[in-house]
Design an enzyme around this catalytic site. Structure first.
Site, PDB file in Angstrom:
ATOM      1  N   VAL A 124       0.829  -1.206   0.000  1.00  0.00           N
ATOM      2  CA  VAL A 124       0.000   0.000   0.000  1.00  0.00           C
ATOM      3  C   VAL A 124       0.861   1.253   0.000  1.00  0.00           C
ATOM      4  O   VAL A 124       0.422   2.332  -0.398  1.00  0.00           O
ATOM      5  CB  VAL A 124      -0.955  -0.015   1.213  1.00  0.00           C
ATOM      6  CG1 VAL A 124      -0.181   0.132   2.517  1.00  0.00           C
ATOM      7  CG2 VAL A 124      -1.988   1.090   1.090  1.00  0.00           C
ATOM      8  N   ALA A 125       2.102   1.125   0.465  1.00  0.00           N
ATOM      9  CA  ALA A 125       3.043   2.252   0.477  1.00  0.00           C
ATOM     10  C   ALA A 125       4.459   1.695   0.396  1.00  0.00           C
ATOM     11  O   ALA A 125       4.745   0.617   0.932  1.00  0.00           O
ATOM     12  CB  ALA A 125       2.878   3.090   1.744  1.00  0.00           C
ATOM     13  N   ALA A 127       8.484   3.196   0.706  1.00  0.00           N
ATOM     14  CA  ALA A 127       9.361   4.336   0.964  1.00  0.00           C
ATOM     15  C   ALA A 127      10.820   3.908   0.861  1.00  0.00           C
ATOM     16  O   ALA A 127      11.126   2.790   0.439  1.00  0.00           O
ATOM     17  CB  ALA A 127       9.048   4.934   2.331  1.00  0.00           C
ATOM     18  N   ILE A 129      13.100   3.251   3.128  1.00  0.00           N
ATOM     19  CA  ILE A 129      13.625   2.293   4.100  1.00  0.00           C
ATOM     20  C   ILE A 129      12.816   1.001   4.105  1.00  0.00           C
ATOM     21  O   ILE A 129      13.368  -0.092   4.293  1.00  0.00           O
ATOM     22  CB  ILE A 129      13.636   2.907   5.519  1.00  0.00           C
ATOM     23  CG1 ILE A 129      14.570   4.125   5.555  1.00  0.00           C
ATOM     24  CG2 ILE A 129      14.055   1.892   6.559  1.00  0.00           C
ATOM     25  CD1 ILE A 129      16.028   3.813   5.337  1.00  0.00           C
ATOM     26  N   LYS A 150       4.886  -3.789   8.144  1.00  0.00           N
ATOM     27  CA  LYS A 150       6.004  -3.001   7.616  1.00  0.00           C
ATOM     28  C   LYS A 150       7.227  -3.907   7.500  1.00  0.00           C
ATOM     29  O   LYS A 150       7.636  -4.542   8.479  1.00  0.00           O
ATOM     30  CB  LYS A 150       6.296  -1.810   8.523  1.00  0.00           C
ATOM     31  CG  LYS A 150       7.363  -0.871   7.985  1.00  0.00           C
ATOM     32  CD  LYS A 150       7.444   0.393   8.828  1.00  0.00           C
ATOM     33  CE  LYS A 150       8.418   1.391   8.231  1.00  0.00           C
ATOM     34  NZ  LYS A 150       8.462   2.647   8.999  1.00  0.00           N
ATOM     35  N   ASP A 286      10.021  13.036  11.515  1.00  0.00           N
ATOM     36  CA  ASP A 286       9.930  12.758  10.075  1.00  0.00           C
ATOM     37  C   ASP A 286       8.512  13.089   9.600  1.00  0.00           C
ATOM     38  O   ASP A 286       7.838  12.277   8.975  1.00  0.00           O
ATOM     39  CB  ASP A 286      10.262  11.288   9.811  1.00  0.00           C
ATOM     40  CG  ASP A 286      10.698  11.030   8.370  1.00  0.00           C
ATOM     41  OD1 ASP A 286      10.983  12.011   7.660  1.00  0.00           O
ATOM     42  OD2 ASP A 286      10.750   9.865   7.953  1.00  0.00           O
TER      43      ASP A 286
END
Length: 530
Positions: A124-125, A127, A129, A150, A286
């Site tokens: 879904v995402a 990035a 890292i 994650k 962040d």
């Protein structure tokens, strides 16, 4: 190794035509002509913003982080570049689902179907890292839960270490070549501070603990939501947490159509930042739009949802107090107090004339008061403050680098949400209230409550401590110096000796009496201890 990494960076910049982007903006026609000549033989048909984004993605997580920070500064970037850099917040190209699944199974020693009843292979995402997959599971109590998984990108540590090594080399070179001015900026210490947080981000267990701490700190704030961490499914490479439903904070029109009060959202964001920094000394560092969502559920409409806790900043009590006094003085336009604080803290040399520093700070800040965000830029304020700091030899404080970065992010978000927001007037009431709590009777009572168990424990030891003090006091360096003086002036030897003994005795009796009195007071104020 550093030369190889440096050559790789140069090649990527040349490959994606970043040299052409820079030279195209040059103030001299000759340089612009050189930029056009360098494009010959290279396929640079892609828009400049897309080429910049792809170059940063190619260079790795450190450069992606830099792009994420820039993406929030639409006041400093052309729209086409800002739009492309915004994609770095959660749309970095994903790694294969098979790699993510293998990492999950290795971390927990079980097949995927024994861990989750459903797992979405498409992230879904994604990035710099890690990437996130949605899943469903049944917890230990038999409750069906929707979760987010994650997963850390493979082989991240070697890439990060190479970039950190290169940054250290560059910082040392800058410090040697730049002379006194470069040393004032303390580039090596700044790199070390940044490297520490970057390494921490590679440990998802640390991220989980950061989330738990933030959730605990903000549990009484009804305007914030932080996902619950599932410790039984947490490892350094994999983190499973409560799934949060919301809309990215950057999608303003979508939020407005859902009925979210955008002005209140901007105020909540500013207040949330100052609460984390000054009240807790522990803040999400962040805060780009990819990590901040807003609830559109009618039951929690408009609540800020914080995600991704890999990078957090911490401040000591000394830092918090100094910064709060500085901000309060700024908001009150008390520039003399700002100058005095800089001298008192040692950030500028003791020889600095307070009146000159006061006048310089006033010249920087005064033009920006009583104006909405659309008419000011905190980035420009910081730039002018930086120029002022150079003149007055202000030393850069590495422990505040993350705070400065986060403040720029928050201002960028505020500008997107509500350009008419007055940042100063929004923050001033919070800071003044916080200062009253820090300096007033509540702080005194809080400290008395915190220290009372210690003093109650020490009270029975006071007679013994008093005896040791009287017995050994003459052997301290101070007393030895006094003794030498007494021996040099024999005519007053007996008198001085008697006075010193009497003073020690009186101090001991007074200390014992005050200790006993303190216990009696504590018994009445904090009777719950007995």
């Amino acid at each position: 190794m550093k030369l190889l990494r440096g050559a790789t960076i140069f090649w990527v910049f040349f490959r994606y035509g970043l040299d052409e982007i820079v030279l195209a903006q040059a103030p001299y026609s000759g340089l612009r002509t050189v930029g056009r000549l360098l494009t010959v033989g290279r396929d640079l048909r892609a828009p400049r913003g897309a080429r910049l984004r792809m170059a940063l993605e190619r260079l790795g997580p450190l450069f992606v982080k830099f792009g994420q920070v820039l993406s929030t500064r639409r006041d400093l970037l052309p729209p086409d570049i800002a739009d492309q850099l915004a994609l770095l917040q959660d749309r970095v190209p994903p790694f294969p689902a098979e790699v993510a699944i293998a990492t999950i199974e290795r971390a927990f020693g079980k097949p995927l179907d024994q861990l989750f009843t459903h797992f979405e292979r498409t992230p879904v995402a994604s990035a710099s890292i890690a990437q996130v997959h949605f899943a469903e599971m049944t917890d230990r109590e038999g409750v069906h839960r929707k979760v987010a998984v994650k997963v850390l990108r493979p082989e991240m540590l070697p890439v990060v270490e190479k970039d950190i090594s290169l940054m250290r080399w560059m910082a040392a070179w800058i410090e040697r070549a730049g002379g006194v001015d470069a040393r004032r900026l303390r580039p090596r210490e700044v790199v070390d501070e940044f490297a520490k947080y970057l390494r921490d981000e590679l440990d998802l267990l640390r991220e989980a603990s950061n989330a738990v701490q933030l959730r605990r700190n903000l549990k009484d704030n009804p305007r914030v939501q932080i996902p619950d961490m599932l410790w039984e499914l947490s490892a350094p490479e994999v983190l499973v947490m409560e799934r949060m439903e919301g809309v990215p904070i950057s999608q303003v029109e979508r939020l407005r159509s859902a009925g979210v009060d955008i002005h209140q959202l901007a105020v909540d964001g500013v207040t949330l930042f100052f609460t984390q920094v000054f009240r807790d000394g522990f803040f999400h560092a962040d805060m780009h739009p990819g990590n901040i969502f807003v609830s559109t559920d009618p039951a929690s409409l408009g609540r800020v949802i914080l995600l991704d806790f890999g990078i957090v900043g911490t401040l000591t009590e000394v830092d918090k107090d100094y910064l709060a006094q500085n901000f309060t003085a700024f908001f009150r336009r008390d520039y003399r107090r700002v100058a005095e604080l800089h001298v008192e803290s040692g950030w500028v040399p003791r020889k600095t004339r307070v009146d000159e520093l006061e006048a310089a700070v006033r010249a920087v800040c005064e033009p920006y008061f009583d104006r909405p965000l659309r008419e000011i830029s905190l980035g420009m304020v910081l730039l002018r403050l930086f120029q002022t700091s150079r003149r007055f030899e202000v030393e850069i404080q590495p422990q505040l680098v993350l705070l400065q970065k986060t403040l720029l992010n928050v201002e960028g978000l505020g500008r997107e949400l509500d350009p008419d927001l007055d940042l100063w007037s929004t923050a001033k009431p919070f800071l003044e209230k916080w200062m009253v709590e820090q300096m007033g009777p509540r702080r005194l009572l809080r400290e008395l409550r915190r220290q009372s168990p210690h003093w109650v424990k020490k009270l029975p030891e006071l007679p013994l401590l008093l005896h040791r003090y009287l017995e050994q006091g003459a052997r301290t360096p101070h007393q030895q110096e006094l003794q030498q003086l007494i021996e040099a002036q024999r005519t007053t030897n007996e008198l001085m000796h008697s006075l010193l003994r009497l003073r020690r005795l009186l101090h001991g009796i007074l200390g014992f009496a005050l200790g006993a009195l303190a216990v009696l007071v504590l018994q009445r104020v904090f009777g719950v201890l007995w």
